[in-house]
Design a protein around this motif. Sequence first.
Motif, mmCIF file in Angstrom:
data_model
loop_
_atom_site.group_PDB
_atom_site.id
_atom_site.type_symbol
_atom_site.label_atom_id
_atom_site.label_comp_id
_atom_site.label_asym_id
_atom_site.label_seq_id
_atom_site.Cartn_x
_atom_site.Cartn_y
_atom_site.Cartn_z
ATOM 1 N N VAL B 84 0.686 -1.109 -0.015
ATOM 2 C CA VAL B 84 -0.146 -0.087 0.068
ATOM 3 C C VAL B 84 0.869 1.242 0.085
ATOM 4 C CG1 VAL B 84 -1.653 1.457 1.419
ATOM 5 C CG2 VAL B 84 -1.897 -1.126 1.177
ATOM 6 N N LEU B 88 0.767 4.086 -2.706
ATOM 7 C CA LEU B 88 0.564 5.555 -2.314
ATOM 8 C C LEU B 88 1.915 6.489 -2.855
ATOM 9 C CD1 LEU B 88 -1.139 5.411 0.908
ATOM 10 C CD2 LEU B 88 -2.101 5.503 -1.180
ATOM 11 N N PHE B 106 -2.606 11.004 4.153
ATOM 12 C CA PHE B 106 -2.311 9.562 4.205
ATOM 13 C C PHE B 106 -1.288 9.733 5.372
ATOM 14 C CE2 PHE B 106 -2.687 9.382 -0.735
ATOM 15 C CZ PHE B 106 -3.907 8.577 -0.768
ATOM 16 N N PHE B 107 -0.646 10.664 5.549
ATOM 17 C CA PHE B 107 0.425 10.629 7.021
ATOM 18 C C PHE B 107 -0.329 10.824 7.989
ATOM 19 C CE2 PHE B 107 3.592 12.281 9.439
ATOM 20 C CZ PHE B 107 4.666 11.231 9.402
ATOM 21 N N PRO B 109 -3.025 9.571 9.836
ATOM 22 C CA PRO B 109 -3.602 8.497 10.965
ATOM 23 C C PRO B 109 -2.243 7.989 11.895
ATOM 24 C CG PRO B 109 -4.237 7.986 8.779
ATOM 25 C CD PRO B 109 -3.465 8.938 8.606
ATOM 26 N N THR B 160 -2.193 -1.577 9.023
ATOM 27 C CA THR B 160 -1.962 -1.026 7.520
ATOM 28 C C THR B 160 -2.325 0.435 7.290
ATOM 29 O OG1 THR B 160 -2.520 -3.316 6.815
ATOM 30 C CG2 THR B 160 -2.195 -1.636 5.191
ATOM 31 N N TRP B 161 -3.522 0.547 7.917
ATOM 32 C CA TRP B 161 -4.213 2.256 7.668
ATOM 33 C C TRP B 161 -2.934 2.988 8.331
ATOM 34 C CZ3 TRP B 161 -6.783 5.130 11.670
ATOM 35 C CH2 TRP B 161 -7.622 6.438 11.099
ATOM 36 N N SER B 164 0.945 2.846 6.666
ATOM 37 C CA SER B 164 1.052 2.864 5.442
ATOM 38 C C SER B 164 1.581 4.234 4.728
ATOM 39 C CB SER B 164 0.224 2.360 4.321
ATOM 40 O OG SER B 164 -1.002 2.847 4.819
ATOM 41 N N GLY B 165 0.868 5.110 5.544
ATOM 42 C CA GLY B 165 1.094 6.731 5.265
ATOM 43 C C GLY B 165 2.603 6.988 5.826
ATOM 44 N N TYR B 166 3.037 6.489 6.915
ATOM 45 C CA TYR B 166 4.229 6.918 7.228
ATOM 46 C C TYR B 166 5.482 6.169 6.264
ATOM 47 C CZ TYR B 166 8.079 6.788 10.886
ATOM 48 O OH TYR B 166 9.358 6.862 11.519
ATOM 49 N N ILE B 169 5.979 8.204 3.047
ATOM 50 C CA ILE B 169 6.937 9.151 3.023
ATOM 51 C C ILE B 169 8.456 8.581 2.753
ATOM 52 C CG2 ILE B 169 8.028 10.956 4.497
ATOM 53 C CD1 ILE B 169 5.342 11.796 3.673
#
Lengths: 273, 288
Positions: B84, B88, B106-107, B109, B160-161, B164-166, B169
Amino acid sequence: MKKSLKNHGLRGLGIFLALGYMFPLYIVLVNSFKKPKGIFINTLSFPGEYGTFENYVIAFKKMSYMRSFMNSLGITFFSVVFILLLGLMAAWMLVRTKNKTSTVIFYVFVTAMLIPFQSVMLPLVNTMGRIGFLNPPGLIFMNVGFSISLAIIFFHGFIKNVPVALEEAAVMEGASPPRILFLIISPLLKPIIMTVAILNIMRIWNDYLLPVLIINKKEWRTIPLMVAAFFGEYSKAWNLALAGLVLTIIPVVLFYIFSQKSIVKGLIQGAVK
Amino acid sequence: MQYSKRWFWLFVAPALMTFSLVVIVPLMHGFYFSFTDWDGINNQPAVVGFQNYLEAFTQGGSFLRAFSFTSIFALSTVLTVNLVAFGLALIVTQPFRGATTLRSLFFLPNLIGGLILGFVWLFVFNKVFPTLGEMFHLPFLNGWLSTPITGFFGLVIIFTWKLSGYMMIIYVAGIQTIPPSLLEAADIDGVSWWQKIRHITFPMVAPAFTVGMFLALSGAFKLYDENFALTNGGPFESTQMMAMDVYNTAFEYLHFGAAQAKAILFLLIVASLSLIQMSINKKREVEM
């Protein structure tokens, strides 16, 4: 032509995914403004006729929100100040002193990075209980103990690249080590100090497992402890629980909006090390 | 440049003392307690040898169950989080308007505490999923978290939620190191989109993959807050992860000695993961 089409497609996909990512937060926000019946009938609709602001008023009061907010703020603030202070002092001396003791101490801090919190928590809480340290100052002390090694490793890496010429000149003029560290060295380390501060602010503000073991008085609860207790008490009253959640998420989002760049940079640097 | 011994200790001692009292001394204490029948109260417990360790490995015990659950969870989330995140990262590095805003969303959460995220998703699974299931006639959206398998997927989704934003980056940073000239040359040669990803982007972000893999692994093994808030190990301890097993063995069953033995085993697993990561990083640095 083809390229811009692909670009539009990816943009659309990105926006779609972002909406999906935000959906849980959005749905919590919407339902936090509903009366219990509104949540029961349909969680997806707007509050409409079931709309109310009451949940927030009750949650704010029942959670002693201001008190737990101030507790979190105080514990985070003092922990971070001491982590930065003790970390800078130790790292600087360990870089500048070149002998066996200094090297061994540094490697003890590096090795300690391997130790997960859960492996020491039981004896730690036991000992701290014995010496009457199960309170906010004790929690601050333990936060410092757990975060100091990473702070020292970060500072150590940066101070190594600070030329000693500046310091030598200052020593010639009779400046004492504290003056040299805080007036000459520290200003040069601003970016890494920011990184270490952000990393620890986020970790300590959100921490649950350590505080829940240490804090046993209601009036000392931090925000995560308060949320957990509030959820336990109102597990069937979703309207109140959701308002409580939103209240705890707001400060983090505000902090993010105002210092986004340093947060992202700080957290990512913490990962790559 | 060298300062006197007195200054050295004056500057180093506060950090060293705090650290020793909070980490080193409890670790040694804990090592000793893991060989005793410690109950958390009496600090002169009887030595029982390896009994606690042997018990941890008995068939059907909570430690082995938590270990296998955590391992499966860790392997699954290493895949989901990194797939993911990489997807992204590919999207938000495209030159369209709003790409940076998407990145921040995305980051987000990742900044909220695990406990609070757990409660947010508890509402989604328990209340919103049934509504969606009714609306779209999808019966499998009912009763989430009430079975071991939906509990497992619930935890995978939330982890995952969050992560994944982390990781995204980190991949974005990797993608941005690719020289634009390389991609332009590929464009001129008529290389397809997938070939570019496969032969240019992939190799260039390979170091980030190692970081991403181990971050997800160690994060998964240490997970507690989300586990506590979302399933609390239920139903019937089937989704209880290692950290929670240590906690519950101590505070629910009051077997502090046994819990501490599990904690030492936990330390060995997490530490070896980190050591493997370090050696891989070292090797790569040498190669580069």
